[in-house]
Scaffold this motif. Structure first.
Motif, PDB file in Angstrom:
ATOM      1  N   ASP A  54      -8.286 -15.009  -1.154  1.00 54.01           N
ATOM      2  CA  ASP A  54      -8.944 -13.725  -0.912  1.00 54.01           C
ATOM      3  C   ASP A  54      -8.150 -12.623  -1.601  1.00 54.01           C
ATOM      4  OD1 ASP A  54     -10.700 -15.078   0.657  1.00 54.01           O
ATOM      5  OD2 ASP A  54     -10.229 -14.057   2.527  1.00 54.01           O
ATOM      6  N   TYR A  55      -8.862 -11.738  -2.299  1.00 56.16           N
ATOM      7  CA  TYR A  55      -8.269 -10.531  -2.876  1.00 56.16           C
ATOM      8  C   TYR A  55      -9.010  -9.323  -2.286  1.00 56.16           C
ATOM      9  CZ  TYR A  55      -6.298 -13.584  -6.513  1.00 56.16           C
ATOM     10  OH  TYR A  55      -5.621 -14.567  -7.200  1.00 56.16           O
ATOM     11  N   ASN A  56      -8.259  -8.301  -1.928  1.00 56.70           N
ATOM     12  CA  ASN A  56      -8.860  -7.087  -1.380  1.00 56.70           C
ATOM     13  C   ASN A  56      -8.204  -5.863  -1.995  1.00 56.70           C
ATOM     14  OD1 ASN A  56     -10.655  -7.874   1.186  1.00 56.70           O
ATOM     15  ND2 ASN A  56      -8.872  -9.212   1.138  1.00 56.70           N
ATOM     16  N   LEU A  57      -9.011  -4.860  -2.281  1.00 56.51           N
ATOM     17  CA  LEU A  57      -8.527  -3.571  -2.750  1.00 56.51           C
ATOM     18  C   LEU A  57      -9.255  -2.496  -1.950  1.00 56.51           C
ATOM     19  CD1 LEU A  57      -6.746  -2.055  -4.809  1.00 56.51           C
ATOM     20  CD2 LEU A  57      -8.743  -1.978  -6.321  1.00 56.51           C
ATOM     21  N   ASN A  58      -8.477  -1.631  -1.274  1.00 58.48           N
ATOM     22  CA  ASN A  58      -9.067  -0.621  -0.394  1.00 58.48           C
ATOM     23  C   ASN A  58      -8.535   0.764  -0.718  1.00 58.48           C
ATOM     24  OD1 ASN A  58      -8.901  -3.293   1.353  1.00 58.48           O
ATOM     25  ND2 ASN A  58     -10.566  -2.066   2.184  1.00 58.48           N
ATOM     26  N   PHE A  59      -9.420   1.748  -0.623  1.00 60.83           N
ATOM     27  CA  PHE A  59      -9.012   3.147  -0.692  1.00 60.83           C
ATOM     28  C   PHE A  59      -9.721   3.881   0.446  1.00 60.83           C
ATOM     29  CE2 PHE A  59      -9.476   7.576  -2.195  1.00 60.83           C
ATOM     30  CZ  PHE A  59      -8.117   7.879  -2.278  1.00 60.83           C
ATOM     31  N   ASP A  60      -8.927   4.492   1.345  1.00 61.34           N
ATOM     32  CA  ASP A  60      -9.465   5.143   2.539  1.00 61.34           C
ATOM     33  C   ASP A  60      -8.980   6.583   2.599  1.00 61.34           C
ATOM     34  OD1 ASP A  60     -10.575   2.631   3.994  1.00 61.34           O
ATOM     35  OD2 ASP A  60      -8.516   2.087   3.502  1.00 61.34           O
TER      36      ASP A  60
ATOM     37  N   GLY B 245       0.813  -1.200   0.000  1.00 62.88           N
ATOM     38  CA  GLY B 245       0.000   0.000   0.000  1.00 62.88           C
ATOM     39  C   GLY B 245       0.850   1.255   0.000  1.00 62.88           C
ATOM     40  N   VAL B 246       0.226   2.349  -0.364  1.00 61.50           N
ATOM     41  CA  VAL B 246       0.839   3.672  -0.264  1.00 61.50           C
ATOM     42  C   VAL B 246      -0.157   4.572   0.447  1.00 61.50           C
ATOM     43  CG1 VAL B 246       2.396   3.530  -2.228  1.00 61.50           C
ATOM     44  CG2 VAL B 246       0.019   4.199  -2.599  1.00 61.50           C
ATOM     45  N   LYS B 247       0.365   5.449   1.285  1.00 61.81           N
ATOM     46  CA  LYS B 247      -0.491   6.386   1.992  1.00 61.81           C
ATOM     47  C   LYS B 247       0.220   7.730   2.082  1.00 61.81           C
ATOM     48  CE  LYS B 247       1.155   4.854   6.559  1.00 61.81           C
ATOM     49  NZ  LYS B 247       0.754   4.282   7.868  1.00 61.81           N
ATOM     50  N   GLY B 248      -0.558   8.757   2.240  1.00 64.30           N
ATOM     51  CA  GLY B 248       0.042  10.082   2.295  1.00 64.30           C
ATOM     52  C   GLY B 248      -0.970  11.143   2.662  1.00 64.30           C
ATOM     53  N   THR B 249      -0.574  12.393   2.547  1.00 58.16           N
ATOM     54  CA  THR B 249      -1.436  13.525   2.838  1.00 58.16           C
ATOM     55  C   THR B 249      -1.584  14.379   1.587  1.00 58.16           C
ATOM     56  OG1 THR B 249       0.441  14.846   3.569  1.00 58.16           O
ATOM     57  CG2 THR B 249      -0.744  13.601   5.247  1.00 58.16           C
ATOM     58  N   ALA B 250      -2.745  15.015   1.503  1.00 62.14           N
ATOM     59  CA  ALA B 250      -3.005  15.843   0.329  1.00 62.14           C
ATOM     60  C   ALA B 250      -2.622  17.288   0.549  1.00 62.14           C
ATOM     61  CB  ALA B 250      -4.479  15.747  -0.051  1.00 62.14           C
ATOM     62  N   PHE B 251      -2.722  17.748   1.810  1.00 64.57           N
ATOM     63  CA  PHE B 251      -2.481  19.162   2.062  1.00 64.57           C
ATOM     64  C   PHE B 251      -1.441  19.416   3.141  1.00 64.57           C
ATOM     65  CE2 PHE B 251      -7.064  18.673   1.028  1.00 64.57           C
ATOM     66  CZ  PHE B 251      -6.991  19.129  -0.274  1.00 64.57           C
TER      67      PHE B 251
ATOM     68  N   GLY C 281     -14.310   5.509   2.753  1.00 64.07           N
ATOM     69  CA  GLY C 281     -13.513   4.578   1.987  1.00 64.07           C
ATOM     70  C   GLY C 281     -14.326   3.692   1.080  1.00 64.07           C
ATOM     71  N   LEU C 282     -13.625   3.060   0.145  1.00 67.81           N
ATOM     72  CA  LEU C 282     -14.188   2.101  -0.788  1.00 67.81           C
ATOM     73  C   LEU C 282     -13.430   0.788  -0.657  1.00 67.81           C
ATOM     74  CD1 LEU C 282     -14.390   4.399  -3.949  1.00 67.81           C
ATOM     75  CD2 LEU C 282     -16.312   3.704  -2.519  1.00 67.81           C
ATOM     76  N   GLU C 283     -14.120  -0.303  -0.862  1.00 71.57           N
ATOM     77  CA  GLU C 283     -13.487  -1.614  -0.769  1.00 71.57           C
ATOM     78  C   GLU C 283     -14.038  -2.541  -1.845  1.00 71.57           C
ATOM     79  OE1 GLU C 283     -12.456  -5.050   2.564  1.00 71.57           O
ATOM     80  OE2 GLU C 283     -14.266  -3.835   2.817  1.00 71.57           O
ATOM     81  N   TYR C 284     -13.154  -3.316  -2.447  1.00 75.03           N
ATOM     82  CA  TYR C 284     -13.544  -4.386  -3.366  1.00 75.03           C
ATOM     83  C   TYR C 284     -12.921  -5.674  -2.858  1.00 75.03           C
ATOM     84  CZ  TYR C 284     -13.621  -7.498  -7.382  1.00 75.03           C
ATOM     85  OH  TYR C 284     -13.796  -8.597  -8.185  1.00 75.03           O
ATOM     86  N   ARG C 285     -13.735  -6.726  -2.781  1.00 78.14           N
ATOM     87  CA  ARG C 285     -13.241  -8.017  -2.322  1.00 78.14           C
ATOM     88  C   ARG C 285     -13.658  -9.103  -3.297  1.00 78.14           C
ATOM     89  NH1 ARG C 285     -15.503  -9.971   2.671  1.00 78.14           N
ATOM     90  NH2 ARG C 285     -13.842 -11.524   2.468  1.00 78.14           N
ATOM     91  N   ASP C 286     -12.797 -10.084  -3.442  1.00 82.65           N
ATOM     92  CA  ASP C 286     -13.105 -11.271  -4.230  1.00 82.65           C
ATOM     93  C   ASP C 286     -12.627 -12.472  -3.446  1.00 82.65           C
ATOM     94  OD1 ASP C 286     -12.324 -13.461  -6.376  1.00 82.65           O
ATOM     95  OD2 ASP C 286     -13.826 -12.155  -7.286  1.00 82.65           O
TER      96      ASP C 286
END
Length: 885
Positions: free
Chosen positions: A474-480, A418-424, A494-499
């Motif tokens: 299990d596959y997971n994709l998350n955006f928070d 994953g990658v995480k950060g700040t916008a401002f 956030g959004l999540e996709y799971r398979d």
């Protein structure tokens, strides 16, 4: 309902909730969020109240006392202060609402043991690692002491304890925050993130009885620097079996009669063999820019687990040794016309059927069965059968009977990046933050069974079988995204996709084959655990998408309000909308009130929807082993029982309530929390139903070849409701040169509504009584000198109901009911210096056993209650050498 409708509904609901709360917010003056100073804790502390946690909130980490929901913290030091290395066993000692026990003869549940949090099934608890969802195990618990039957939860055993910084146990429903499975609670395993230093430890141990030797060699090392690092942990270990059996009376009679091929004990009750238990875990991260970080973790684990099955009596095992299941005759097979052509039997049969010709499966069975007198077969007739190449009896291969050995090769792997950060903001802690991650998890069980037969193949049967594999992916994709609107309002979305996928690999042909002797009464397929036939094999997948919104609000300084709503769309089950509201109110500087209400859900897994399974269990009423099957709820055979045409499964739904308070006076912290979980459309397996000849034929025509051997079958049901409620009490207090921790849990489950056609009184009792209602422990850690420390612990388990032992003699009042016990642990550690420590300790030092099973010798040989919540192996003594650098 379409996904867009769910998301719109979610946004509207959250906006209304936020607007209502904003009316009460002070307008101009921002108030700083109050924080709690963390007191210095002793290294021996097991359950901490003032540690910082991240589970249960997406806002800044906070102390447990300041959280709106009850959370237990288990530190790394708490795991070090115990014998053994299996993570579920270590957690059982430290978290009273968490239960796991030995599964001595439970098919795949011996390989992956089911664990229960707050009295619910293993798949009612969501497991996270570093706040990311962990994949579930491939094993479905067909034999899980009733409560866990049919469940499919994660496997914690592949996680090495040395890799952990701490474990956070959220004792509250959290489906609105994290999604499916979070009905009983959430367990978040936080990994070490050191980039320098490390530790090595070696733990050998043995039971006081003299068996069950175990060892674990583990290490952790930090690599890199503050801008690019990896914390790498590894563990290698193994365990020998234990034997806590009494010789079965039927085996004693055989030996007394002169059958000296019978083993003593004929059947083993104890812990399984674990070989080459390898566990690897890596936690890693890197700084990309001043405002962006890369992170992730990965694991690999493998092991071989082997346990025992029930004894096959050489006089009475129906379909193998006996034609009737009684001890009056031995079954004799007639091989005439097949002796030289057995291997080509299936090919010849297929060719005849393709040509439309009549195929004579066997020569007429006119051989006389061998009479048994005084527990021994007639010697002259038995010898005559042995001398005749056209006749066969399985006492020629196994004169003393046999006990199958069953197990699996297990592999577990995962990777998260994953990658995480700040916008401002200028740092990762300021202003809007974002987090994008993807993960993959895989659990693979390759089953084996040996020292057994496919009786329908006669003398050509192998004795080692590959019944097939279970694989879970299990596959997971998350955006928070998180955004502190002000010091008083925090937002997260956030959004999540799971398979999720489940695969069954077909077993070798002989493991599910109906051989040529089946028509003469010999059972087909590998005896004990039938192989997966072509109709059982397959791959099934299910995907879902979700969106959530959360907020934390402080309308006034003493009050914290947390709100969450989550919409989720499943590929098969449609949509669900869940919400949660929680609050923490500081009454005084030393006392807080807290509570929450939420809705929850859990979707059936692809494995639970599609799996065929056949196991061999002891039928105490018949006094013999019988084959019992589990079939998908959509199979036509189920329609006959339920009277419905559509028996497809639905998601479980729940309503969760918790309420309690926390007090912190002069360093003494205690929390009291009440919980109530109302679970509807609960998912489990039904009672067993007798299989009619028509249903057998129906299953066989559908390709379930082993249905010819089935006595009963069960299937997944969604037609009952339960209420689980109780109370948790935690106290930590400083004492001179140490600390004291007292924890107590009471959990009670009641089946409030059910369909009597699919759930009988026995299944209800399993769900309600198979775990102790009361659990408690008192831990005292004391520093004798600067280098020498001692830890003592007393653990209490109230009585429980053992459903399997009950079936051994159900007409006797009190059968299967076991009284409570208190067990004691003691450990002493001496710091030699230069990072080296030596430890000696004992678990259950008074060598306490559960009540003896009064029917053990008369039936299947288990001396103690097989599902004892603290085990049945007695005292365990261990040592540890540790080195930190």
């Amino acid at each position: 309902m379409k996904v867009t409708v769910i998301l719109k509904t979610t946004l509207i609901a959250m906006s209304i909730a936020l607007a209502v709360c904003m009316v009460y917010l002070p307008g101009a003056v921002a108030q700083e969020e109050s924080t709690e100073e963390t007191d210095a804790a002793s290294e021996e502390e097991a359950v901490e109240l003032e540690s910082v946690v991240v589970v249960g909130t997406r806002a800044k980490p906070r102390s447990v006392l300041d959280s709106a929901v009850p959370i237990d913290i288990v530190s790394n030091e708490a795991f070090e202060k115990q014998g053994g290395a299996d993570l579920p066993d270590l957690l059982r000692t430290l978290v009273p609402s968490y239960n796991v026990n030995t599964q001595p003869i439970s098919d795949a549940s011996t390989v992956v043991r089911p664990a229960n949090l707050r009295g619910l099934a293993p798949d009612h608890t969501l497991v996270l690692v570093n706040s990311k969802r962990r994949h579930r195990a491939a094993v479905i618990h067909w034999l899980g002491n009733g409560l866990s039957d049919g469940s499919q939860g994660p496997d914690l055993a592949p996680i090495p304890a040395i890799a952990l910084q701490q474990v956070e146990v959220l004792r509250d429903g959290a489906s609105a925050q994290y999604g499916s499975d979070a009905i009983a609670g959430v367990m978040n395993f936080r990994l070490k993130d050191n980039y320098e230093g490390g530790s090595i430890e070696f733990k050998p141990g043995i039971y006081q009885y003299g068996d069950g030797r175990q060892f674990a060699l583990a290490g952790n090392i930090g690599l890199g620097g503050p801008n690019a690092w990896t914390s790498l942990s590894v563990e290698y270990g193994g365990a020998d079996p234990t034997i806590r059996s009494v010789q079965r009376n039927d085996a004693i009679r055989l030996i007394n009669a002169g059958n000296f091929s019978v083993k003593d004990p004929a059947q083993i009750w104890g812990q399984p063999i674990i070989e080459n238990d390898v566990k690897l875990f890596a936690n890693y991260g890197a700084t990309i820019t001043d405002t962006i970080e890369f992170y992730g973790h990965a694991n690999y684990a493998s092991k071989r687990v082997e346990g025992g099955f029930y004894f096959r009596n050489p006089n009475t095992r129906n379909g193998v040794f006996s034609p009737t299941g009684r001890d009056d005759t031995l079954l004799v097979g007639d091989l005439r016309g097949l002796t030289d052509e057995m291997a080509d039997w299936e090919a010849r049969k297929a060719a005849a059927e393709a040509a439309g010709e009549e195929f004579t499966e066997l020569s007429p069975h006119d051989a006389d069965d061998i009479p048994i007198v005084d527990d021994l077969p007639d010697p002259e007739k038995l010898q005559a059968v042995k001398n005749d190449p056209n006749l066969f009896n399985f006492q020629e291969m196994f004169p003393g009977g046999f006990t199958p050995r069953f197990g699996a090769y297990m592999w577990d792997s995962s990777v998260i990046v994953g990658v995480k950060g700040t916008a401002f903001g200028d740092t990762l802690d300021n202003d809007l933050t974002w987090d994008l991650s993807g993960s993959f998890g895989r659990n693979h069980a390759d089953f084996f069974i040996f020292n057994t037969v496919n009786a329908s193949l006669g003398p050509d049967t192998p004795t080692y079988f590959d019944p097939g594999d279970y694989i879970q992916t299990d596959y997971n994709l998350n955006f928070d995204v998180t955004y502190p609107l002000s010091d008083m309002v925090f937002l997260a979305s956030g959004l999540e996709y799971r398979d999720e996928g489940f695969e069954i690999i077909e077993g070798e042909r002989e493991s599910h084959q109906i051989g040529p002797l089946a028509a003469q009464g010999f059972t087909a397929a590998s005896n004990g655990f039938s192989g997966f036939s072509p109709v059982a094999a397959g791959k099934w997948y299910r995907s879902n998408v979700a969106m959530y919104l959360e907020s934390e609000i402080r309308p006034i300084d003493p009050l914290l309000i947390a709100l969450a709503v989550r919409g989720e769309q499943f590929e098969i089950f449609g949509s669900t909308l869940n919400y949660k509201a929680a609050a923490n109110y500081k009454v005084t500087e030393t006392m807080r009130l807290r509570g929450s209400y939420s809705t929850g859900f859990r979707a059936p897994t692809p494995g639970q929807q599609n799996t065929f399974n056949i196991t061999t269990e002891y039928d105490f009423a018949k006094g013999d082993l019988v084959n019992k099957g589990t079939i998908p709820s959509t199979n036509p055979a189920v329609d006959v029982v339920t009277g419905k045409e559509d028996n497809s499964l639905d998601p479980e739904t729940s309503n969760n309530f918790t309420g309690g308070f926390t007090v912190d006076i002069l360093g003494v912290n205690f929390t009291v929390d009440f919980f109530d979980i109302r679970l509807k459309n609960r998912l489990s397996v039904s009672q067993h139903f007798q299989l009619t000849d028509a249903q057998k034929a129906q299953l066989i025509s559908a390709g379930v070849t082993s249905a010819a051997n089935l006595e009963t079958f069960q299937f997944f049901i969604n037609d009952f409701s339960t209420t689980t409620n109780g109370i948790d009490f935690v106290v930590t207090a400083p004492i001179p040169n140490g600390n004291l921790i007292a924890v107590y849990n009471f959990t009670n489950t009641t089946v409030t509504d059910h369909n009597p056609d699919t759930l009988d009184d026995h299944r209800i009792r399993e769900l309600q009584e198979n775990l102790p209602a009361h659990r408690g422990s008192l831990t005292v850690a004391q520093s004798i000198t600067d280098a020498w420390g001692v830890l003592g612990r007393a653990s209490y388990f109230s009585g429980w109901f053992d459903s399997e032992d009950y079936l051994q003699n159900p007409d006797v009042e009190g059968t299967g009911e076991y009284t409570g016990r208190v067990i004691f642990d003691l450990e002493t550690t001496y710091a030699v210096g230069a990072g080296l420590t030596l430890t000696l300790g004992g678990r259950n030092i008074l060598n306490t056993y559960p009540d003896e099973n009064p029917n053990g010798a008369d039936s299947v040989g288990n001396k103690y209650g097989q599902f004892s919540p603290f085990g049945f192996d007695g005292a365990y003594w261990y040592a540890k050498v540790g080195y930190s650098f």
